[in-house]
Scaffold this active site. Structure first.
Site, short mmCIF file in Angstrom:
data_model
loop_
_atom_site.label_atom_id
_atom_site.label_comp_id
_atom_site.label_asym_id
_atom_site.label_seq_id
_atom_site.Cartn_x
_atom_site.Cartn_y
_atom_site.Cartn_z
N LYS A 101 0.62 -1.40 -0.43
CA LYS A 101 0.11 -0.29 -0.40
C LYS A 101 1.03 0.78 -0.14
O LYS A 101 2.16 1.30 0.51
CB LYS A 101 -0.68 0.35 1.10
CG LYS A 101 -2.46 0.48 1.17
CD LYS A 101 -2.94 0.16 -0.28
CE LYS A 101 -4.58 0.83 0.20
NZ LYS A 101 -5.57 0.33 -0.25
N ASN A 128 -13.74 -1.45 4.01
CA ASN A 128 -12.44 -1.91 4.72
C ASN A 128 -12.74 -1.54 6.20
O ASN A 128 -12.62 -0.96 6.85
CB ASN A 128 -11.27 -0.56 3.78
CG ASN A 128 -11.36 -1.06 2.22
OD1 ASN A 128 -10.97 -2.80 2.07
ND2 ASN A 128 -11.32 -0.80 1.43
N GLY A 179 -23.98 3.85 3.05
CA GLY A 179 -23.21 4.13 2.23
C GLY A 179 -23.59 3.76 0.51
O GLY A 179 -23.60 3.36 0.22
N LEU A 180 -24.04 4.67 -0.23
CA LEU A 180 -24.14 4.55 -1.11
C LEU A 180 -23.48 5.49 -2.51
O LEU A 180 -23.73 6.28 -3.42
CB LEU A 180 -25.63 5.20 -1.79
CG LEU A 180 -26.80 4.78 -0.35
CD1 LEU A 180 -28.32 5.70 -1.09
CD2 LEU A 180 -26.93 3.45 -1.02
N GLY A 181 -21.73 4.92 -2.26
CA GLY A 181 -20.50 5.57 -3.44
C GLY A 181 -21.66 4.57 -4.35
O GLY A 181 -22.18 4.23 -5.05
N ASP A 231 -26.63 7.75 3.31
CA ASP A 231 -25.68 8.45 2.65
C ASP A 231 -25.00 9.84 3.22
O ASP A 231 -26.53 10.77 3.98
CB ASP A 231 -25.54 8.58 1.46
CG ASP A 231 -24.09 8.98 0.73
OD1 ASP A 231 -23.15 7.50 0.62
OD2 ASP A 231 -24.09 10.02 0.07
#
Length: 382
Positions: free
Chosen positions: A92, A278, A192-194, A215
């Site tokens: 990362k 995550n 969350g509505l990404g 969201d």
């Protein structure tokens, strides 16, 4: 040896760098004053292959915060790659800066030059604060870039396989809980509505489910509730605080991490947690608390593996059908995790980690047996 005068002594770190990176193979600090680039590349483990992981760009209060983020996320990528059964290890990177103010093509070209010096040990692409176009510039300096736009020979948008992976995971959880995969009439609380969360919500509506959604953007919530109405389903908008307490069959976190903690676990009224965010558990010990409460937890690094599968597969040459076929394996992976969890009387996180560690141990044995190691399959691209 005489000490330097105090004014000439180099500043010391406020922490032991080698102690912090003791579980990692390599940490690279990248500094290019001309472009303003300040980045940290963390390579956790290359047992399964070259390190693969996104690059995020954000402002950090301290260098230690940036390093902690890179180290934590790179270790997570090792397990995520093992779980997805791709020939990559974990890495990362973080670029320290404001993604809205500090980005320039020159900065990402300089970053690409640093990646190139690693000689194929690290492949990277987008993450929080970076977009596909940023890596078009980096790609001019190194071909160790994955997740490029389709017009540049990449696989394009990763939210499609990621959302499908979430759907397959939900079906695996349903099979475990209820003995079937039918989601009609079931209720899901989506946080969350990404890109991924919205596509997941669409899949669930098409499957006949009803939703509770939240969201930070009320407009996207409105779009989804209207879509649900058009499909003859229900999508109820709730506040960000109330999402934890709604009575639903499953909680689907698709936003920030650390949202499963002592406070939220007490509020949950669901049978399972399965989502794309995550690092959903604030601490790994919270998996045990969920187990005690009778909530089935699907480890996030398996659930959200669809995007990783596409990025890794891209290096064979983009093929959407192949990616979607590989993404279906997430369903089987979760069933194996749940089976191991029951058989060993451990949490699903411990079971998933155990499966991943066994895969890495087996590879270490093969690498030792066939010593010296061959050049990895991606060397031809360098």
């Amino acid at each position: 040896m005489n000490k330097l005068p105090v004014a000439e002594q180099a500043p010391s770190l406020s922490f032991d760098l080698f102690e912090k990176m003791k579980d990692h193979e390599q940490v690279v600090f990248c500094n290019d004053p001309e472009t303003g680039l300040k980045a940290i590349i963390a390579i956790h483990d290359t047992t399964l292959g070259p390190a693969l992981g996104g690059t995020r760009m954000r402002q950090y209060e301290t260098m230690e915060d940036a390093l902690e983020d890179a180290l934590r996320l790179s270790k997570g990528m090792t397990y995520k790659c093992a779980a997805a059964d791709v020939d990559f290890g974990g890495g990362k990177a973080v670029i320290i800066g404001d993604p809205l103010k500090d980005k320039t093509p020159e900065l990402f070209r300089a970053y690409g030059q640093f990646i190139e010096t690693l000689n194929g040990r690290f492949y990277t692409g987008t993450d929080m604060g970076t977009v596909l176009d940023d890596f078009v510039h980096a790609y001019k300096e190194t071909n160790c870039i994955a997740g490029l736009p389709e017009e540049y020979g990449g696989g394009g948008e990763t939210s499609i396989p990621t959302a499908l992976g979430v759907l397959y995971s939900i079906q695996a959880v349903a099979k475990t809980l209820w003995g079937h995969e039918d989601l009609s009439g079931k209720k899901f609380a989506i946080q969350g509505l990404g890109k991924v969360g919205f596509k997941t919500a669409e899949h669930l509506l098409q499957a006949g489910a009803d939703l509770y959604v939240t969201d930070v953007d009320p407009c996207i919530v409105h779009v989804l509730t209207e879509k649900a109405e058009e499909m003859g389903r229900i999508a109820v908008s709730v506040s960000s605080d109330d999402i934890y307490g709604v009575e639903a069959d499953m909680f689907v976190p698709c936003a920030i991490g650390g949202i499963i903690n002592d406070q939220t676990i007490d509020q949950l009224k669901v049978q399972a947690i399965v989502g794309a965010a995550n690092n959903q558990l604030l601490h790994e010990s919270h998996a045990e608390k969920l187990k005690q409460k009778g909530i089935l937890y699907a480890p996030d690094y398996i659930v959200n593996g669809g995007g990783l599968i596409q990025v890794a597969d891209e290096l064979y040459g983009p093929n959407r059908k192949r990616v979607l076929a590989k993404t279906e394996a997430i369903y089987r992976s979760l069933l194996e995790v749940f089976s191991q969890s029951d058989a060993l009387h451990v949490t699903t996180v411990e079971a998933a980690n155990h499966i991943c560690e066994k895969r890495m141990d087996a590879r270490k044995h093969r690498n030792s047996f066939f010593s010296p190691r061959k050049r990895n399959k991606w060397d031809v691209r360098l």
